[in-house]
Design an enzyme around this catalytic site. Sequence first.
Site, PDB file in Angstrom:
ATOM      1  N   ASP A  76     -87.038 103.974  79.473  1.00  0.00           N
ATOM      2  CA  ASP A  76     -86.539 103.536  77.984  1.00  0.00           C
ATOM      3  C   ASP A  76     -86.100 102.367  77.683  1.00  0.00           C
ATOM      4  OD1 ASP A  76     -87.243 106.200  77.727  1.00  0.00           O
ATOM      5  OD2 ASP A  76     -85.450 106.946  78.529  1.00  0.00           O
ATOM      6  N   ASP A  97     -82.410 107.549  78.406  1.00  0.00           N
ATOM      7  CA  ASP A  97     -81.245 107.703  79.309  1.00  0.00           C
ATOM      8  C   ASP A  97     -82.135 107.003  80.770  1.00  0.00           C
ATOM      9  OD1 ASP A  97     -83.265 109.597  80.252  1.00  0.00           O
ATOM     10  OD2 ASP A  97     -81.788 110.850  80.559  1.00  0.00           O
ATOM     11  N   ASP A 109     -86.375 110.386  73.474  1.00  0.00           N
ATOM     12  CA  ASP A 109     -86.987 110.520  74.625  1.00  0.00           C
ATOM     13  C   ASP A 109     -86.723 111.953  74.914  1.00  0.00           C
ATOM     14  OD1 ASP A 109     -87.807 109.742  77.353  1.00  0.00           O
ATOM     15  OD2 ASP A 109     -85.703 110.139  77.804  1.00  0.00           O
TER      16      ASP A 109
END
Length: 845
Positions: A588, A584, A294
Site C-alpha cells: 500500500d 497497512d 485496502d
Amino acid sequence: MLTGLTDEQVNERIEQGKVNADENPNTRTYKQIVRENTLTFFNFLNLVLLILVLMVGSYKNAFFVGIIIINTLIGIAQEIRAKKTIDKLAILTAKKSIVIREGKKWTVPTEDLVLDDLVCLKTGDQVPADAKVLEGSVEVNESLLTGESDNLPKNVGDELFSGSFVTSGEACCQIIHVGKDNYAAQITSEAKEFKRHNSELKNSLNAILKVISIIIVPLGALLFYKQYYIVENTFKASVVSMVAGVLGMIPEGLVLLTSVALTLGALVLANKKTLVQELYCIETLARVDTLCLDKTGTITEGTMCVGRVEPWSESLLRNLTEDKEEPDEGGMLQDQEIQPENAETQNPDTGSQTEADQAEITDETAVLQDIHEIEDMMGNLMYVLKDQNATIDALRKRFPTKTSMTPEHIIPFSSDRKYSGAVFVDRGTYLMGAAQFLFPEGREEILEVCQKYAQEGLRVLTLAHSSQMAEGTELPADLEPVALLLLTDVIREEAPDTLKFFDSQEVDLKVISGDDPVTVSAIAKRAGLKNAESYVDATTLETEEDLEEAVSKYSVFGRVPPQQKKEMVQALQKQGHTVAMTGDGVNDVLALKEADCSIAMAQGSDAAKNIANVVLLDSNFASMPHIVNQGRRVVNNIRTAASMFLIKTMFSVMLSLLTIFFGNTYPFEPIQMSLISACAVGIPTFLLAQENNYDKIDHTFLRHVFLNAFPAAITISSCVFAIMLVCQNVYHSNAMLSTACVLVTGWNYMAALKTVYAPLNTYRKVIIYGMQFIFFAAAVMFQKLLALGSLDFGLIILVFILMTFAPVLIDVITSWLKGIYAKSLDKEKPGKFTGFVNKLSKKNK
C-alpha cells in the site's frame, strides 16, 4: 553463528556519535515552536510599530503589544501541550528494529541503532539504515529513494539503502552508515518531501497574508506622508494615526487561531488513539470525496482462518456442480473432516452393501489419503517459508510444520508474483498462490472452481506441484493443481457502521485489494459496502484509458499490484477528486504516498506507518468518522473566524485609501483599534471556535471568506467615511470624529458577528451580546484612556441612524452577493462576479 556487537562496543559507538539519530521527528522541537510563533513578519511589524509609538511618547497606544504577547504565549502553550501528548503516542508507533547483540536478539528503537549493528529484516520492514546483507536474501522496493517501484533482489554482499522496504524474504544485515551518513539523508528525502502537505486551507491563508504583506507597508507610508506633509499634522499625531491604520490591516490572530485550531484538533484525535503526523491533513481528510480502502486490516481485521481444504479431483467438480457444500450459520466454512464408516452400510431391503455404497466409501478413503498428503506438503512448506502475513499465519495455524522433505531453494512470496513455494530434493516444486498467476496460460476448470468459491466470500489459494525443479522464481512447465485452500477474512465489527457513515456523507468508497475481485466483492458486500457487486479484475486494465474509465465506474478492484494502486489514486486525482487512502502493508506504500491524505494502521508495516499522515493507534477503522468530523470542525471554525479578521483588514485598507485621497486625519488611535479588535474579533472568534461544527465543507474557502467579509467591510467603511465628511466640513473636531467612528465601527462590527455566525444559537447569542456589553462598558469606564469625548446632538443622531440601519445593510448586501453567486452557478457561463472569485481561488491551489 552471528553474535553481533557487545555492550561495550555499542557504548563506544554511542560515545563517538555513531548512532542512527532520527532526522525527521513526528513533532517540532520546543525551540522550533517558540521560534515559529514569535519570529513572524507580522510580529516584526508590530515591534516596529511599538518602537514608533514609544518614540513619540504615546505610551497608552502601546497596549496593543500586550494582546500580541498574550496571543503568542497562548499559541506556544497550546502547541507544547499537544506536542507532549503526541510525542507520548508516537512512542507506540516508533520504528523498531530487531538486532543481534552478544548473540541474542533484541528489539530496539531504530534511532538507537549504532554503526556495525546486525539487524534482522523481514517482509514489511523498512530498512532503518544503509546496510550490507550477511545472511539470507530479500527483495526490496526503493521507490521512496528512486521513484522506481520495481522489486530488486538483494543477496549476500549486496547493499540495502535506508528508506527502502522489504517486499519479500528475510535477511541478517550489518549497518554500514548511520544518521546523516545514510544515503537517504544525503539526498532530498522522498518520504520527507511528500509530507509537505498541499492544503487548500494553508494555501488560502497564505494568499490572504501575501496580499496584506504587499500592501501594508506602502499604504502605511502613504498614510503618514498625507498627514505629516500635506495636512501638516504633528509628527506624533501622524505616527499615531499611521500606526492605527497599519494595526487595523494586520490580521494578528488569524495565523495563531489556525495553528491553535489545528493543534487542538490533533490533540482531540490523540485522545481517541489517532496519531496525526501532519497537521493540515486533518483539513484535507475533511474535504475528501473519494476514500480508497485496502481490504485487509481496514474492512477486515487482517486475520484469516482456513475454512476448508479441498483436494483437487473430478469429484470436486461434480460436488461443486451439485452445490452440496453450504456455509455454516456464522458464514465460515469449517475444515472438512471425512471419516470412513466403521460399520457396514446396509441396504434396508437386502441387508448388504450396494455397489454405490462401496464406491462412495472408496472415494472418501481416497480423499482422506489426499488430505493427509496435502497436510504433509503444507507442513513442509510452512517450515521453509519465512513470509510474515495474515495468510501465512492462518496456514501455519492449520498446518503444523514438518521436516520430512529436504528443501533445495525457496521461492518467497511477492506481491507482484502472487505466489510462493519451494523446491524439494527428489520431490519437485510446490507452489501456493492465486490460480490465475500459477496457471497464466489458462486452465478454465480451475478458474471456474475458484470463481465459484470466491463468490461465497472465500479467498482461494491453489496448491500446485511439478516434478520439475524450478529455476529461481519462474513457473515450471508441468505444474498441476493438488488442492484448493479456502480461507475466510474476519470482518471488523465496526466496518459496516463506518462504511454507512461515509456513504451518508456522499464520499465515494473504492475497495482496492490484491485478492480475487469476486472474493473482495463478496467480503465488501458482507461489510455493507454500497455497489459491492460492481467489481473488476485489475489485470484486465491494460491501458491508462481503461484504468481511468474503471475508477469512475467500479467500486471494487481485485488483483491490483502495488504500482497500479498508485496509478488508480492518480487517475482519481486527475478526474478532480480529493483522495484519501487507507492501508497497512508494504503493497500500500506507493498509493499511500500518492494520496492527498494517507491513513495507516498501527499494526501494519513500518513502511506504511512511516509515510502516513495519520496512524490509527488501535488499528480501529471506526476512528475515521472522528477524523473527518474534527477536520470539518477545524475548517468551519477557521473559515468563519477568517471572515471576521478579514473584515478588519478590508475596512482598514479601504479607510486608509479614503483618508489618503479624501480625508485629513485617520479617525482611529491604536488603543481604540485594540478595543474593537478584542471585542469584535479576538475574544468572540476564540470562544466560538470551540463549537462542534461538523457541517460538510467544499473547495470554496476564499469565496466563503470574501462573501462574509466584504459586506461588513464596505458598510463599516461607508459609515466611517460619512462621519469623516460631516466632522471635517461641519464640526472640525478630531475628538468627536474618533468617538463617533469608534462607536459606529464597534457596534456594526459586532453586528457582523450575527451575520457571519448565523443562525444564532444560545451559545452564540451569549457571546455576541456579551461582547457588545463589554465594548460599551469599556467605552464608558475607560473614556479618557481611549481618548473618547462627548458628541454634538447632530452627530448623536447620525451615529444612531448609522448604528440602526448599517446592520440591516450588512444583511442585505450579504444576501445579495450570495444570491448573485448562487444564480451564476446555474449558468453555463459563470457571471463576472463568480469568475472573479473562482479566479482568485484557482490562483491559490
